[in-house]
Each structure stands twice: as C-alpha cells, then as structure tokens.
Enzyme design. Structure first.
Site: not given
Lengths: 186, 715
Positions: A73-74
C-alpha cells in the site's frame, strides 16, 4: 563449499538461510504467493491485506528462505528501504491484469533499483507476472517490455507468469532463484 | 474485454468430414475433457492431453468413411455415448471405446446427417429422412432436394418431436411425423443447423443456421410458422459455414457463438443486451474447419475452442498464455515443452527418412519388373463449385489433404479467370489453339509451399456451355494427378429462387412432343444449375430462377409431354430454345417449339440494365480522369481552382480505382448482353441483324437510354 556441506545439503539436513524481500504494489498477490510456497499444512486459508510487513519462512530443496512480505500500500511503501540491506534476493510481484498501474509498478521498480543499497549489489531479482489466469492479462513478455526489464544490465533477473491461487508458475520461478543464490554463494 | 487466444496444434488424424469431432463431457474430478474424432479411414480416436502429450483412450480399427459423429445418452444423464454414421450403418460406443450398438439401417445410400436425442435417432441420406426410436422405424420423409443437415428441437423441453431439415434448395423443412409441417426459404443454401444456445433458447424453439455462402440466421420454429429473429450477412465475403457451437469462452456467464468456415476462418460472436451478435474474435487457419467446440481440453482451468480441420488437425485456441518465462538476453527462450516437441519431431523425421530411403530403393527395383503394376496413391479432394450471387461469378475451391503442387485448368468454352486476393499461387496462361484442339483456356496454378487450399474465380458467359476440367497434383511421391470435371450450364448465371414476379412482361416458350417427365427433367437439369438430379415427385414440376447479373427471372413448368418456360429476358428464352432443340435432336425426339414474344419485355430488360450500365460508364469516365487530375494537383499544389465535381473525384480516387479493378470487363460484359438481346430479339422475328451490331456499339459508346430504346425498336 566443502564435501560434507554439500552432502548435508543434498540430504536436506542443513539448509542455507537466505533473506528475500517480496515487493510489489498492493493487491498484486505477494502474500498469496508466499503462502502458496509454504508447506500445505502451514498454509492459511484467507489472506487479508498486509499491514506494515510480516516475516514468513519456507523451504525449497536446497535453501531455507526467510521472506519479508512487505505491504504494497502507498503509505507503507517507504518502509521497504529499511530492509534493503538485509535482502539477498528480491521477488517483485506484478499484477499483469492491472494495465493502468503498470507505470506505477515501473516507477517503484526504478526507485528500488536506484537505491544506494541495491544499486551496486549484484542480487538476483525474480519477477512474477501474477494473475495470468485472468482473461485480459498481459503476457510475461509484454510485462517485461512495459517495465523495461531489458535495461537491467548488472543484475540477474527472470520473469515468470504465475497464477498464485492455483500455484502455477511459482515453482519455476523459485527454482531459478535458488540456482542464482547457489551460484552466488560459490 | 478483448479476447486473446493462442493457437495450439495437438494431433493429426486422417481427413475428416463435417461435424466429426466432439469433446466428451468432463467426468469425475478431472476438469479436462477428452476429445473424440473420426476420420475418412473409419478410425475413431479418443484422447486426452497430459503435460502436452496426447494420451490415447481408445482407437478403433479402420473401416468405412465416417460421415458424422454425435454424442448422446439417456435424457438427464451426461451425454457421453458416442454415435457414428458410416455408410448406411450407425454404431455406438461407450466413452471407454466399447461398442454397444451396431445398427444397419437398410438405407440404400450412405448417411449424410445424423441427430441423436435419447432413444431417438434421426438419419438423413441424400433425399431420405428416417426417424428411429430404439432402432425401430418410426417416420419417413422424402425431400425434394438433397438434405445437408438435420436437427430436432429439444424433446424434453417441448414434449413433441419436431425435426428440421436443411435442404440444398435454400429451404428449411419442418416435419411432424412423416409429413411436412411447413417449409420456408432462407437466404442461402443451409449447410449446418444447431440449437440456439445449445438448448434451443428460452422457448426451446430457436435454431440457428449457417449457409454455404457464409450467412448466419436465427429462426424461431413455432407450431405453424417461422419467426425470423436476426440474420447476419456475409459482408467480408468469407467462406461457407461448416460448424457452429455455443460456449462461454469469454467467461461472462453468457454463451458465445463459435463459427467455423470452409476458408479456415474461426469467429466468435458475443451477444449484447438485445441478443444481437457482435464479432469479438477471429482467427484464420489455412484449411477448412469441419468441427468446432468449446471446452476445457489442454490444461485445467483454461477454456479453449477446439477445432477439427479437413486434413485432420485437432487444433485449439486456448486462453492459456504461451510464453511464460523470460530472462535477460535478446532471444526469447523456447520453453521446455517446445524443445521436447522439436527434439521428438527431429528423431521421428530421421527414422522416417531412413525407412523411406529403403522403401524407395525397393520400389525402384520392383518397378523395373515387367509383370508388376504400379498402383496409384489415392488422395481425397474436397471441392466446391458455386455461383456467387453478388458478382455473378463462380468460385472453384479445391482442398487436398496434402500440399498442392500445381493445378491445371482446361476449358472447352470461353471463360475468364479472375484474381482472388487470398490465393498466393502463381498463374500462367498457355496459348491455346481453338481450331486444333478446342481448348479455350489452359491455365496452370503453381502453389507456394504448404498450400492445401486453392480458391479460383471463374466468370462464364450465358449460353456458352461445356466442361471445365481441373487436374490436381499434390506434393506426393510418386507424383499423381486427379481430374475433376465441372459442368458449366447454358444458363450458368441463373440461381434458383422460390418466388416469381408475375407482373413482369414475359416471353413464353412452349414445348410439346413425345417425351417423358424424366426426359424433360433431365433437359432442365442440363440447362440450369441448382436443380436436383432426382426426378421430382408428382407429375409436374415448377422451378423459379433469377439471373444474378441482370435480375431477370425465369419460370420453368413442365410435365410429361409439355414444357412451359417464361422469362422477361429474350436472351434466356433464345438460349433455352437452342439448347433444348439440340438435346431433343440428340435423342431423336420430335419437338414442337412455339414461342410468344412480348414487345414490352425488351424495354423492361433494358431498364434493368440501365442503372448498371450508367454506373459502369460513369465509373470508367471518372477513372480516366484520375491520372490527369492528380498531375494537376502535383503542379498546382492544391485543388482549390478545380470545379467541385473534379475535386470529389480526386477525393474518392482510391475507392473508384478499387471499384474499377474489382469489376474488370464489366462494361464489356454488359455490352455483350445488350448485343445478344438485340440479336435475339430480331432472331425471333426471323431477321438477321448481325450487320447492324457496329451501329449498336456506336450508340452504346455515346450511351443514352432513349436513343438505345429507339434503335431497338426501329432497326
């Protein structure tokens, strides 16, 4: 490697430990791939998005892998670089049906390759073009073109189409990784 | 979603007929299915795939040619009993290859089509339909033209038996018991029938048909009339349809339509919300596709479309990606499977070469002996000689199981050979001496390597009739040649229809004399294409025809001792008169021929020709200007100074040139027809106007419909 060590290695008595980083964007199938590589009694049934990272172990015929299964995830991606030092090999997973984020994957790959901890280390990189069972998935050749893998000159790399749910293609990839690590050691 | 399918070739068996390959339903835990295919040697071969290798389940001994293969079984159970039709016999096998049924049908001809549904067996020979239940004769019907295919609406869904016959005369015949319920015309000769969606659609009454000229249509067969739901025309001029199946290859929950054609095209149509089909995928093979089916065959989890081709290849179009692994380096590595295949082939080839060398030596030696007779190897040729409606030309399609080396065409009447884009063969025309040997055409087609299928286009002239011969030589040792003959009929451009416009002005030709019904039928067969060889049932017959070039019509009505021919074209009547009297003279039958000419019909025919002629003249005129206009454009840099008419010509230059190229000699053909009409008109009056032809040509060069009509009337 001594004769005794080799023998022990063949008999599976003593296995070399290797640290591997498993990277890739979120929802590309990293945890599923790692899960699939574990022995069948240790596999979990349901897989949820990884938070932060988790450490997993699996064994192949000659090596014992310790995998840092990083979250893709970012907001967790800046966590990756903290583990670059320990990595002796990298598994990079790509969702080959996600054409839109292929450029994001390329971006992340480029930052990874240019990181000072990685740039001059000759470590093998295994790519999984995952989710090949999906009908409009890109082929591994196409993925390697989109990621410009042919520009990687100083590292050994290999791309393998895989279907992590069924476990197809994973063995070929890990076999290659094992051969590379063994060749590096000797 | 776009569809990517990769081609995999599995195995080759002998030459196969239409609809002789099926996938057995998946049994037990194994997700992959097995395929069963039957060939012309009578061998039924059932096999599955295991790690890229074909694993045979069973293989039968050779026998008679297998014309159909169907799956069946008790209703409600998996349909996994295999039924084949060979000669006049039907045999049944279990999925393990054990024969449980051998049923001699007592048909005099061999079976051409078969449908199996539970205990019911529907069989068709050339003209005969037979229905058996538990091998007991139930119903019988004699069709008036050859039957191509048969299907039956789902009995378990509707509770009644409604067989549908696809007949050669462009008609689908719906039966009830031994009687015809009704028949209706479709736009081409139907070659294959299938239940819509595999189960007849929601109502269970919908069937889909494919025609020999490449059209598809969906019809609902209700109790008393058909409802046409949609029809797909063949705009890309693809080949005839040989097989149809339904399978959900896209994986979206709706079954797609899979179509295989005789020019090797595979098409997949998906249905949108309105149930209208849209093309989603196409792939071209180089030989005709005789069977098609969707399923899971090569690898678990990946659906594919399985194809059976004429030369016996079992080929798959699979959703599985082929290239899976890549590493650094320019050359793409061959995967293990491929390497194994290459290795195996190499070994096999070496062994065969050695064997062949030995055998060849032996043969050479024994060929020297005076008592021995050298036998000729037999090979089968799949040929089709059909009239294309849209451009009034014939297509000759030859397909051989081996690669063709060359084809020689010989004709004793004047015909034109047209270019076909698909054909890669090199053509050479030999000079022929008409006076000495009567050859009007000698042409040789030399084929490039691995061509098994050759398509030729032939343009004939109405009234000139004779035989076209093709000498086919495949790449085979020892080199042999097979001759095939094709009749070019006197009225070769006429196509059979099922309606006649009574309002047109017609010319009538009446024949009376001492001839039987069979005799007059044989004359009609001699004169016109698409008439069944078999003498029609009853004591009279009526056939309708349409000229594909000019759209004039012809009605033939005849019975014992009388024949009545009506057409709005004088030339047609004139040709019929000449040919019929020649035929009668040959058989020494005294014929009374009388004719009635309608003066209006000439004007009517000219009116029909007028738009075509005008179009061609305009086209020729425009094409003439293109080069000059292009040069002007180059000199001036732009075309603003040109008048709009010329500017539009320049804009459409490419399409105009293409159109012009497509219709070579079209204008000459129209001129010829008008001249024939002119001569024929006056011939019936008893005058010879051949001297006035140059005058007519002059008028045609400065074409004006009124002056032409005036010339026709006055001269």
């Amino acid at each position: 490697m001594g004769l005794f060590d080799k023998l022990a290695g063949w008999l599976g008595l003593k296995k070399k430990e290797v640290h591997v980083l498993c990277l890739g964007l979120d929802n590309s199938g990293k945890t599923t791939i790692i899960n699939r590589l574990k022995p069948s009694n240790a596999q979990v049934q349901d897989i949820v998005p990884t938070i932060g990272f988790s450490i997993e172990n699996f064994k192949t015929s000659g090596l014992s892998f310790t995998v840092f299964d990083m979250s893709g995830q970012g907001r967790y991606r800046n966590l990756w670089e903290h583990y670059f030092k320990e990595g002796q090999a990298i598994i990079f997973v790509i969702d080959s049906s996600d054409k839109l984020r292929m450029v994001v994957a390329k971006e992340e790959l480029d930052t990874l390759l240019n990181h000072p901890d990685i740039k001059h280390k000759r470590i093998p990189i295994l790519f999984f073009a995952n989710k090949m069972d999906i009908r409009d998935a890109l082929s591994s050749v196409k993925v390697s073109q989109l990621l410009c893998l042919e520009n990687i000159k100083d590292k050994a790399w290999y791309i393998c189409a895989s279907d992590a749910v069924k476990g197809e293609g994973l063995q070929e990839g890990v076999d290659w990784l094992q051969d590379q690590i063994k060749a590096m050691k000797t | 979603m776009e569809l990517n399918l990769n081609r995999v070739d599995y195995l080759q068996v002998g030459v196969t007929s239409q609809k002789t390959m099926r996938l057995l339903p998946a049994s037990g835990k194994r997700a992959t299915q097995k395929v069963v295919i039957a060939d012309h040697d009578g061998v039924i071969f059932c096999f599955g795939m295991k790690r890229g290798e074909a694993v045979p389940v069973f293989k039968t001994l050779p026998g008679q040619k297998v014309s159909r293969l169907e799956l069946g079984g008790a209703i409600g159970t998996p349909q996994e009993k295999i039924f084949i039709a060979t000669g006049s016999e039907v045999r049944g096998f279990t999925k393990k290859g054990k024969q449980f049924l051998s049923f001699e049908t007592n048909l005099t001809e061999s079976i051409r089509a078969m449908h199996v549904s539970g205990p019911d067996l529907f069989l068709c020979a050339s003209y005969i339909y037979n229905h058996y239940c538990d091998c007991k004769d139930q119903d019988y019907y004699l069709s008036s033209d050859k039957i191509n295919d048969i299907t039956c609406l789902p009995i378990e869904k509707l509770g009644r038996i409604t067989p549908i016959l696809a007949c050669k005369d462009r008609v689908l015949r719906v039966l009830e018991g031994s009687n015809l319920l009704y028949e209706f015309e479709v736009s081409g000769e139907p070659t294959v029938l299938a239940l819509h969606n595999g189960n007849g659609g929601n109502s269970g009454e919908e069937i889909i048909y494919g025609t020999s000229d490449g059209k598809l249509g969906l019809v609902q067969i209700t109790g008393n009339s058909p409802v046409h739901l949609w029809e797909m025309l063949n705009e890309k001029k693809r080949g005839g349809i040989l097989c149809i199946d339904y399978f959900d290859i896209l994986g979206d929950g709706v079954k797609e339509l899979l179509v295989g054609r005789d020019d090797g095209m595979v098409e997949i149509y998906a249905f949108d919300a309105n149930n209208e089909p849209g093309l989603r995928f196409e792939h071209a093979l180089s030989e005709s596709i005789t069977s098609i089916q969707g399923g899971c065959f090569g690898k678990e989890g990946y659906d594919e479309v399985l194809l059976g081709t004429y030369t016996g290849w079992v080929t798959g179009l699979t959703t599985e990606p082929i290239q899976k692994e890549v590493g650094p380096g320019d050359e793409v590595k061959m995967n293990q499977e491929m390497q194994n295949k290459v290795l195996n082939l190499r070994v096999e080839l070496e062994q065969l070469q050695g064997k062949l060398l030995q055998e060849r030596e032996k043969y050479q030696q024994s060929a020297q002996s005076s008592g021995a007779v050298s036998a000729v190897p037999v090979f089968s040729v799949n040929d089709k000689f059909v009239l294309n409606r849209d451009d009034a030309s014939y297509s000759l399609i030859l397909e051989v199981q081996m690669a063709i080396d060359n084809v020689l065409l010989q004709s004793d009447i004047p015909i034109d050979l047209l270019d076909v884009d698909k054909t890669s063969a090199v053509v050479s025309f030999s000079g022929c001496d008409i006076e000495q040997n009567g050859n009007f055409l000698l042409a040789t087609y030399r084929c490039q390597a691995n061509t098994t299928r050759l398509e030729l286009k032939i343009r004939s002239i109405e009234g000139q009739y004779g035989i076209l011969q093709a000498y086919i030589t495949p790449r085979l040792q020892p080199k042999t040649c097979q001759v095939h003959q094709y009749q070019i009929k006197p009225l070769s451009l006429h196509q059979r229809t099922h309606s006649f416009d009574q309002t047109r002005p017609v010319n009538t030709l009446t024949l009376t004399g001492q001839f039987s019904f069979a005799e007059v039928h044989s004359w009609v067969v001699f004169c016109l294409p698409e008439v069944p060889d078999k003498v029609p049932v009853g004591d009279n017959a009526t056939f309708y025809f349409q000229n594909t070039f000019l759209d004039t019509e012809l009605e033939c009505y005849y019975k014992k001792g009388e024949g009545l021919f009506k057409s709005d074209n004088i030339s047609t009547i004139s040709i019929l008169k000449d040919v019929l009297s020649k035929e009668a003279t040959k058989r020494k039958i005294n014929l009374n021929i009388s004719y009635e000419i309608n003066e209006e019909s000439v004007g009517h025919t000219l009116k029909l020709i007028h738009p075509k002629l005008e179009f061609q003249l305009l086209l020729a005129k425009k094409v003439q200007l293109i080069d000059a206009l292009k040069e002007l454009r180059v000199h001036e840099g732009n075309v603003d100074f040109l008048i709009p008419e010329y500017r539009s010509i320049l804009e459409e230059a490419d399409t105009l040139l293409e159109e012009y190229k497509k219709q070579p000699a079209h204008l000459e053909r129209l001129y010829g027809m008008i001249t024939d009409l002119f001569i024929d008109k006056f011939k019936f009056k008893g005058t010879n106007v051949k001297t006035k032809v140059p005058l007519l040509l002059e008028i045609l060069d400065n074409y004006d419909p009124n002056s032409l009509l005036l010339f026709f009337d006055s001269a």
